[in-house]
Design an enzyme around this catalytic site. Sequence first.
Site, PDB file in Angstrom:
ATOM      1  N   ARG A 231      38.411  61.294 -18.632  1.00  0.00           N
ATOM      2  CA  ARG A 231      39.285  59.644 -18.528  1.00  0.00           C
ATOM      3  C   ARG A 231      38.907  59.592 -19.754  1.00  0.00           C
ATOM      4  O   ARG A 231      37.763  59.748 -21.570  1.00  0.00           O
ATOM      5  CB  ARG A 231      38.345  59.019 -17.831  1.00  0.00           C
ATOM      6  CG  ARG A 231      38.775  58.959 -16.445  1.00  0.00           C
ATOM      7  CD  ARG A 231      40.350  58.826 -16.249  1.00  0.00           C
ATOM      8  NE  ARG A 231      40.743  59.137 -14.406  1.00  0.00           N
ATOM      9  CZ  ARG A 231      41.304  59.695 -13.900  1.00  0.00           C
ATOM     10  NH1 ARG A 231      41.466  61.131 -15.160  1.00  0.00           N
ATOM     11  NH2 ARG A 231      41.558  59.916 -12.962  1.00  0.00           N
ATOM     12  N   HIS A 279      48.117  63.016 -20.300  1.00  0.00           N
ATOM     13  CA  HIS A 279      47.540  63.799 -19.061  1.00  0.00           C
ATOM     14  C   HIS A 279      48.012  64.442 -17.479  1.00  0.00           C
ATOM     15  O   HIS A 279      48.288  64.112 -16.886  1.00  0.00           O
ATOM     16  CB  HIS A 279      47.458  62.076 -18.500  1.00  0.00           C
ATOM     17  CG  HIS A 279      46.477  61.787 -17.413  1.00  0.00           C
ATOM     18  ND1 HIS A 279      45.236  60.559 -17.349  1.00  0.00           N
ATOM     19  CD2 HIS A 279      46.036  62.900 -16.760  1.00  0.00           C
ATOM     20  CE1 HIS A 279      44.748  60.770 -16.190  1.00  0.00           C
ATOM     21  NE2 HIS A 279      44.809  62.194 -15.273  1.00  0.00           N
TER      22      HIS A 279
END
Length: 316
Positions: A231, A279
Amino acid sequence: MRLAVWDPDEPFRRWRDALVQHAGELHLSVDVIDAGAEPDEQADFALVWKPPQAWLAGQQQLRAVFNLGAGVDAVLPLMRSHAPGVPLIRLEDAGMGRQMADYVCEAVLHAWRRMDDYAALQAHATWEPLVLPARTGFHIGLLGLGHMGMAAARRLRDLEFPLLACTRSGAPRAPGEFDGPLYDIQRLPEFLARCRVLVVLLPLTDETRRLLDYATLRQLPRGAYLINAGRGSVLDQDDLADLVEEGHLSGATLDVFDPEPLPAGHRLWRMPRVRITPHVAAQTLVGPSAAQVMHKIAAIERGETPGGVVDPRLGY
Ligand code: NDP
Ligand code: OXD
């Protein structure tokens, strides 16, 4: 029994078809979440990625909520405020491990074979063979060794790189599954000092937020390479950019950011030794995820506790 689905990125019918295909003996109706429905549209289970707050708050009979991904940082705060006590269950691999292993191995080989150095030479039309670091001394450190970290570790082991890892507990999840040195998070400096490449596959929790700032990343040896596919908020992006500019880090491959998308003006976009992907390291696969969710619902129906139940205190 009613299962409600909320996935803004995937047509509902793909989920419905896959879930029905894996329903087996379960008598289940699968419906799309209607954020404007009357409060009496109650569900027993939900399969969601960042569900509408009002819908969650109106649910009175949820037995479990399944997160459509491995990381629960986006949904856990909503669960705490609108569905406290309802178990939150995350995906466990479900086809993502293989993708993550591909992503990490590509980046490790990119770093080991000095591809950024060759790109710099190419910019000046310079033909110059560079020294290849010995594979046996090229230590890859995995920060986070869960489903994603282990999938990457297995593939890196096949490539014969020496591996080490650091986790919160410092304990392997299964006996003998990882044979390199395993550090707990209290020994992070010792771990970092040994990494030629740091692979970050941590969940975002209260403990991991901004764990990797300037002072911490400076503990990596000079010339180390960083890969982050956990993350974005686990590291300080500006500190990372400073360390690459100063040459302390030789470069980075980054898949996750804070915020996402990474703003167009951010200097990371323009750094030749930083590679950016949006991502995509490991994406949720409808078929394997639907099969796993149905398997877990069947376990709940038998009175068992399925794997992947999130501990709200730990945040993962
Ligand atoms: P797991 O829960 O299986 O593993 C998490 C790992 O992180 C464990 O080894 C755990 O330690 C460790 N950890 C947790 N907190 C800390 C801490 N404070 N300090 C050190 N280690 C810690 O998760 P997954 O492997 O399935 O996924 C990891 C993350 O990867 C997800 O949360 C998500 O954010 C990200 N992800 C990103 C994707 C992408 O496309 N970029 C796709 C899929 C996941 P311990 O073993 O002691 O519990
Ligand atoms: C996940 C992700 O957490 O895709 O599954 O990032």
